[in-house]
Design an enzyme around this catalytic site. Structure first.
Site, PDB file in Angstrom:
ATOM      1  N   HIS A  17       7.999   8.895  50.025  1.00 62.82           N
ATOM      2  CA  HIS A  17       8.755  10.070  49.607  1.00 62.82           C
ATOM      3  C   HIS A  17       9.706  10.455  50.725  1.00 62.82           C
ATOM      4  O   HIS A  17       9.508  10.065  51.885  1.00 62.82           O
ATOM      5  CB  HIS A  17       7.792  11.218  49.259  1.00 62.82           C
ATOM      6  CG  HIS A  17       7.058  10.985  47.979  1.00 62.82           C
ATOM      7  ND1 HIS A  17       5.754  11.373  47.766  1.00 62.82           N
ATOM      8  CD2 HIS A  17       7.446  10.351  46.837  1.00 62.82           C
ATOM      9  CE1 HIS A  17       5.382  11.015  46.567  1.00 62.82           C
ATOM     10  NE2 HIS A  17       6.398  10.384  45.970  1.00 62.82           N
ATOM     11  N   LYS A  21       9.812   9.044  54.731  1.00 64.97           N
ATOM     12  CA  LYS A  21      10.537   7.776  54.913  1.00 64.97           C
ATOM     13  C   LYS A  21      10.659   7.390  56.387  1.00 64.97           C
ATOM     14  O   LYS A  21      10.446   6.245  56.771  1.00 64.97           O
ATOM     15  CB  LYS A  21      11.899   7.827  54.248  1.00 64.97           C
ATOM     16  CG  LYS A  21      11.839   7.680  52.723  1.00 64.97           C
ATOM     17  CD  LYS A  21      13.210   7.671  52.092  1.00 64.97           C
ATOM     18  CE  LYS A  21      13.194   7.242  50.649  1.00 64.97           C
ATOM     19  NZ  LYS A  21      12.539   8.180  49.730  1.00 64.97           N
ATOM     20  N   THR A  45      10.556   0.589  46.580  1.00 65.23           N
ATOM     21  CA  THR A  45      11.382   1.393  45.696  1.00 65.23           C
ATOM     22  C   THR A  45      12.786   1.471  46.306  1.00 65.23           C
ATOM     23  O   THR A  45      12.966   1.221  47.497  1.00 65.23           O
ATOM     24  CB  THR A  45      10.784   2.803  45.549  1.00 65.23           C
ATOM     25  OG1 THR A  45      10.379   3.282  46.850  1.00 65.23           O
ATOM     26  CG2 THR A  45       9.578   2.796  44.609  1.00 65.23           C
ATOM     27  N   GLY A  46      13.756   1.800  45.504  1.00 61.18           N
ATOM     28  CA  GLY A  46      15.153   1.666  45.875  1.00 61.18           C
ATOM     29  C   GLY A  46      15.572   2.166  47.240  1.00 61.18           C
ATOM     30  O   GLY A  46      16.049   1.406  48.078  1.00 61.18           O
ATOM     31  N   THR A  48      13.694   3.580  49.684  1.00 60.86           N
ATOM     32  CA  THR A  48      12.780   3.113  50.741  1.00 60.86           C
ATOM     33  C   THR A  48      13.097   1.665  51.111  1.00 60.86           C
ATOM     34  O   THR A  48      13.191   1.316  52.283  1.00 60.86           O
ATOM     35  CB  THR A  48      11.320   3.231  50.275  1.00 60.86           C
ATOM     36  OG1 THR A  48      11.038   4.596  49.926  1.00 60.86           O
ATOM     37  CG2 THR A  48      10.359   2.781  51.369  1.00 60.86           C
ATOM     38  N   SER A  64      14.987   3.074  42.134  1.00 63.69           N
ATOM     39  CA  SER A  64      14.511   4.232  42.871  1.00 63.69           C
ATOM     40  C   SER A  64      13.254   4.788  42.184  1.00 63.69           C
ATOM     41  O   SER A  64      13.119   4.713  40.966  1.00 63.69           O
ATOM     42  CB  SER A  64      15.606   5.310  42.906  1.00 63.69           C
ATOM     43  OG  SER A  64      15.125   6.466  43.559  1.00 63.69           O
ATOM     44  N   GLY A  65      12.369   5.355  42.970  1.00 67.21           N
ATOM     45  CA  GLY A  65      11.110   5.861  42.422  1.00 67.21           C
ATOM     46  C   GLY A  65      11.286   6.713  41.183  1.00 67.21           C
ATOM     47  O   GLY A  65      10.750   6.390  40.110  1.00 67.21           O
ATOM     48  N   ASP A  70       8.526   3.205  40.739  1.00 75.16           N
ATOM     49  CA  ASP A  70       7.052   3.234  40.846  1.00 75.16           C
ATOM     50  C   ASP A  70       6.424   2.486  39.678  1.00 75.16           C
ATOM     51  O   ASP A  70       5.446   1.756  39.831  1.00 75.16           O
ATOM     52  CB  ASP A  70       6.556   4.682  40.832  1.00 75.16           C
ATOM     53  CG  ASP A  70       7.017   5.472  42.047  1.00 75.16           C
ATOM     54  OD1 ASP A  70       6.943   6.699  42.006  1.00 75.16           O
ATOM     55  OD2 ASP A  70       7.464   4.840  43.027  1.00 75.16           O
ATOM     56  N   ASP A  90       4.251  12.333  50.102  1.00 75.23           N
ATOM     57  CA  ASP A  90       4.445  13.647  50.732  1.00 75.23           C
ATOM     58  C   ASP A  90       3.613  14.663  49.952  1.00 75.23           C
ATOM     59  O   ASP A  90       4.009  15.109  48.875  1.00 75.23           O
ATOM     60  CB  ASP A  90       5.927  14.023  50.696  1.00 75.23           C
ATOM     61  CG  ASP A  90       6.176  15.382  51.348  1.00 75.23           C
ATOM     62  OD1 ASP A  90       7.360  15.771  51.463  1.00 75.23           O
ATOM     63  OD2 ASP A  90       5.172  16.049  51.714  1.00 75.23           O
ATOM     64  N   HIS A  97       8.678  12.970  39.040  1.00 75.38           N
ATOM     65  CA  HIS A  97       8.061  11.770  38.450  1.00 75.38           C
ATOM     66  C   HIS A  97       6.586  11.659  38.832  1.00 75.38           C
ATOM     67  O   HIS A  97       6.063  10.562  39.065  1.00 75.38           O
ATOM     68  CB  HIS A  97       8.833  10.525  38.899  1.00 75.38           C
ATOM     69  CG  HIS A  97       8.910  10.337  40.385  1.00 75.38           C
ATOM     70  ND1 HIS A  97       9.387  11.303  41.250  1.00 75.38           N
ATOM     71  CD2 HIS A  97       8.560   9.290  41.158  1.00 75.38           C
ATOM     72  CE1 HIS A  97       9.327  10.857  42.483  1.00 75.38           C
ATOM     73  NE2 HIS A  97       8.822   9.648  42.475  1.00 75.38           N
ATOM     74  N   ASP A 100       4.562   9.090  37.053  1.00 79.11           N
ATOM     75  CA  ASP A 100       4.700   7.694  37.521  1.00 79.11           C
ATOM     76  C   ASP A 100       3.856   7.461  38.771  1.00 79.11           C
ATOM     77  O   ASP A 100       3.243   6.409  38.950  1.00 79.11           O
ATOM     78  CB  ASP A 100       6.167   7.394  37.854  1.00 79.11           C
ATOM     79  CG  ASP A 100       7.026   7.228  36.612  1.00 79.11           C
ATOM     80  OD1 ASP A 100       8.180   6.780  36.771  1.00 79.11           O
ATOM     81  OD2 ASP A 100       6.545   7.537  35.508  1.00 79.11           O
ATOM     82  N   ARG A 106      -3.375   4.991  39.668  1.00 80.99           N
ATOM     83  CA  ARG A 106      -4.429   4.599  38.702  1.00 80.99           C
ATOM     84  C   ARG A 106      -4.472   3.080  38.533  1.00 80.99           C
ATOM     85  O   ARG A 106      -5.552   2.467  38.549  1.00 80.99           O
ATOM     86  CB  ARG A 106      -4.171   5.258  37.341  1.00 80.99           C
ATOM     87  CG  ARG A 106      -5.347   5.112  36.349  1.00 80.99           C
ATOM     88  CD  ARG A 106      -5.016   5.642  34.957  1.00 80.99           C
ATOM     89  NE  ARG A 106      -4.132   4.723  34.254  1.00 80.99           N
ATOM     90  CZ  ARG A 106      -4.569   3.632  33.612  1.00 80.99           C
ATOM     91  NH1 ARG A 106      -5.865   3.329  33.611  1.00 80.99           N
ATOM     92  NH2 ARG A 106      -3.723   2.814  32.996  1.00 80.99           N
TER      93      ARG A 106
HETATM   94  O1  LIG Z   1      10.051   8.579  44.879  1.00 82.72           O
HETATM   95  C1  LIG Z   1       9.570   7.608  45.414  1.00 82.72           C
HETATM   96  C2  LIG Z   1       8.168   7.222  45.137  1.00 82.72           C
HETATM   97  O2  LIG Z   1       7.524   8.086  44.213  1.00 82.72           O
HETATM   98  C3  LIG Z   1      10.357   6.781  46.385  1.00 82.72           C
HETATM   99  O3  LIG Z   1      11.521   6.310  45.751  1.00 82.72           O
HETATM  100  P1  LIG Z   1      12.782   5.905  46.646  1.00 82.72           P
HETATM  101  O4  LIG Z   1      12.296   4.895  47.662  1.00 82.72           O
HETATM  102  O5  LIG Z   1      13.782   5.295  45.701  1.00 82.72           O
HETATM  103  O6  LIG Z   1      13.267   7.185  47.310  1.00 82.72           O
END
Ligand SMILES: O=C(CO)COP(=O)(O)O
Length: 133
Positions: A17, A21, A45-46, A48, A64-65, A70, A90, A97, A100, A106
């Site tokens: 999050h 990061k 994820t995008g 990160t 992206s998450g 995710d 975080d 989301h 997700d 899970r």
């Molecule tokens: O939101 C995230 C994981 O839940 C992280 O996504 P990003 O790496 O795209 O910010």
């Protein structure tokens, strides 16, 4: 439980999050000797994943998450492709989301895939796999 997928790699997902990061990138750099092992493949994820790439870690980027990244990683966990997840969550922020996020957690539990949601756990996992590489 094998940590090597059918392609012969140990695929590790890295997710963080926004508030975590910087901590994740610092963790990757601290452990680069292990993470640059040829048997390890990183996906992320995008955003990160982009930050990991910028720090010198080859990373296959998902969406992206919040846009489904995710969920994509959860799918790879369910298919036995991703074998470990470092998810620097975080806990002090809310996320649009959340469904997700909970689904990914899970699915890791359903498929008995090691999941670290904080740095201390991620370090223990990485120290453990370093012995196997
Ligand atoms: O939101 C995230 C994981 O839940 C992280 O996504 P990003 O790496 O795209 O910010």
């Amino acid at each position: 439980m094998s940590l090597i997928n059918s392609s012969g790699f140990m695929e590790i997902a890295i997710i963080a999050h926004d508030g975590k990061k910087a901590d994740l990138i610092e963790f990757l750099i601290k452990n680069e000797a292990v993470l640059h092992n040829e048997k390890i493949r990183l996906i992320g994820t995008g955003t990160t994943g982009g930050k990991a790439e910028a720090a010198g870690f080859k990373t296959q980027r998902m969406l992206s998450g919040p846009l489904g990244g995710d969920a994509q990683i959860a799918g790879r966990v369910a298919e036995g492709i991703t074998k470990m997840v470092f998810f620097f969550k975080d806990p002090l922020s809310s996320h649009p989301h959340e469904a997700d996020i909970n689904m990914l957690i899970r699915v890791c539990d359903v498929h008995n895939v090691p999941l670290a949601t904080n740095e201390a756990t991620a370090q223990l996992l990485l120290d453990a796999i370093a012995q196997q590489l």
